[in-house]
Motif scaffolding. Sequence first.
Motif, PDB file in Angstrom:
ATOM      1  N   GLN A  82      46.430  63.285  96.253  1.00 35.08           N
ATOM      2  CA  GLN A  82      47.237  63.315  95.031  1.00 35.08           C
ATOM      3  C   GLN A  82      46.693  62.247  94.076  1.00 35.08           C
ATOM      4  OE1 GLN A  82      50.180  65.424  95.149  1.00 35.08           O
ATOM      5  NE2 GLN A  82      49.300  66.061  97.088  1.00 35.08           N
ATOM      6  N   GLY A 138      52.251  67.973  87.162  1.00 34.02           N
ATOM      7  CA  GLY A 138      50.926  68.100  87.754  1.00 34.02           C
ATOM      8  C   GLY A 138      50.851  69.293  88.673  1.00 34.02           C
ATOM      9  N   GLY A 139      49.668  69.493  89.227  1.00 34.62           N
ATOM     10  CA  GLY A 139      49.490  70.620  90.124  1.00 34.62           C
ATOM     11  C   GLY A 139      48.110  70.649  90.723  1.00 34.62           C
ATOM     12  N   GLY A 140      47.816  71.752  91.378  1.00 34.58           N
ATOM     13  CA  GLY A 140      46.585  71.908  92.128  1.00 34.58           C
ATOM     14  C   GLY A 140      45.324  71.835  91.292  1.00 34.58           C
ATOM     15  N   ILE A 141      44.305  71.241  91.892  1.00 36.42           N
ATOM     16  CA  ILE A 141      42.989  71.120  91.259  1.00 36.42           C
ATOM     17  C   ILE A 141      42.185  72.370  91.586  1.00 36.42           C
ATOM     18  CG2 ILE A 141      40.855  69.778  91.157  1.00 36.42           C
ATOM     19  CD1 ILE A 141      42.552  67.344  92.095  1.00 36.42           C
ATOM     20  N   ARG A 157      46.202  71.112  99.439  1.00 34.65           N
ATOM     21  CA  ARG A 157      45.523  71.260  98.165  1.00 34.65           C
ATOM     22  C   ARG A 157      45.592  69.942  97.411  1.00 34.65           C
ATOM     23  NH1 ARG A 157      46.898  75.647  93.424  1.00 34.65           N
ATOM     24  NH2 ARG A 157      44.930  75.416  92.331  1.00 34.65           N
ATOM     25  N   ASP A 158      44.461  69.504  96.884  1.00 34.88           N
ATOM     26  CA  ASP A 158      44.453  68.294  96.065  1.00 34.88           C
ATOM     27  C   ASP A 158      45.149  68.578  94.747  1.00 34.88           C
ATOM     28  OD1 ASP A 158      43.025  67.134  98.100  1.00 34.88           O
ATOM     29  OD2 ASP A 158      41.105  67.182  97.056  1.00 34.88           O
ATOM     30  N   ARG A 159      45.781  67.527  94.185  1.00 32.35           N
ATOM     31  CA  ARG A 159      46.569  67.682  92.965  1.00 32.35           C
ATOM     32  C   ARG A 159      46.239  66.590  91.962  1.00 32.35           C
ATOM     33  NH1 ARG A 159      51.384  70.215  92.900  1.00 32.35           N
ATOM     34  NH2 ARG A 159      52.336  68.498  91.788  1.00 32.35           N
ATOM     35  N   ALA A 161      42.421  68.578  85.845  1.00 32.10           N
ATOM     36  CA  ALA A 161      43.572  69.322  86.359  1.00 32.10           C
ATOM     37  C   ALA A 161      44.869  68.734  85.817  1.00 32.10           C
ATOM     38  CB  ALA A 161      43.584  69.296  87.884  1.00 32.10           C
ATOM     39  N   SER A 168      48.026  64.725  88.533  1.00 30.26           N
ATOM     40  CA  SER A 168      49.307  64.584  87.836  1.00 30.26           C
ATOM     41  C   SER A 168      49.212  63.552  86.725  1.00 30.26           C
ATOM     42  CB  SER A 168      50.403  64.146  88.815  1.00 30.26           C
ATOM     43  OG  SER A 168      50.606  65.118  89.807  1.00 30.26           O
ATOM     44  N   GLU A 225      47.531  70.835  83.666  1.00 29.44           N
ATOM     45  CA  GLU A 225      48.902  70.964  84.160  1.00 29.44           C
ATOM     46  C   GLU A 225      49.927  70.411  83.166  1.00 29.44           C
ATOM     47  OE1 GLU A 225      50.258  72.449  86.757  1.00 29.44           O
ATOM     48  OE2 GLU A 225      48.432  73.099  87.764  1.00 29.44           O
ATOM     49  N   PRO A 238      39.930  65.828  89.072  1.00 27.12           N
ATOM     50  CA  PRO A 238      41.362  65.530  89.114  1.00 27.12           C
ATOM     51  C   PRO A 238      41.977  65.279  87.737  1.00 27.12           C
ATOM     52  CG  PRO A 238      40.247  64.402  90.898  1.00 27.12           C
ATOM     53  CD  PRO A 238      39.181  65.003  90.027  1.00 27.12           C
TER      54      PRO A 238
END
Length: 132
Positions: free
Chosen positions: A72, A32-35, A2-4, A44, A6, A48, A41
């Motif tokens: 990431q 941060g976390g998942g998109i 999963r893309d993230r 997200a 942060s 987050e 990005p």
Amino acid sequence: MRDRGSVVIIENEKVALIERQKNDEHYFVFPGGGIKNDETPDQAAIREAFEELGVTVKIDRFIDDFFFSGRQYFFLADILNGQFGRGQGEEMTQSDPEKGTYHPVWAEISELTHLDVRPRQIAERVYSLGRG
């Protein structure tokens, strides 16, 4: 995978981190976390930061990205408002022994090279930013 997204928040020679305790490991990560499907990005990362830290942030600039279990993305951000440490995201409010604990902290930038901060390459980049 999963893309993230942060955030890297620096204030008064300190950086915001999430202190993690999981199984027998003690380490730190950047908030941060998942998109989600409908997010970019940076969106997200902003969401987050609110969920994990309890603060609204404004993205200043893109820092870096790399691949590790998905793409990431890391963004330098400034706090606009909110109260640090009051995040209400699921990981902050619900206890799950399998996921471990999440605790927002401020760490001295000068200590980044001595702490287990993940990912290491971003910690080193922030260390350089804090010194320059």
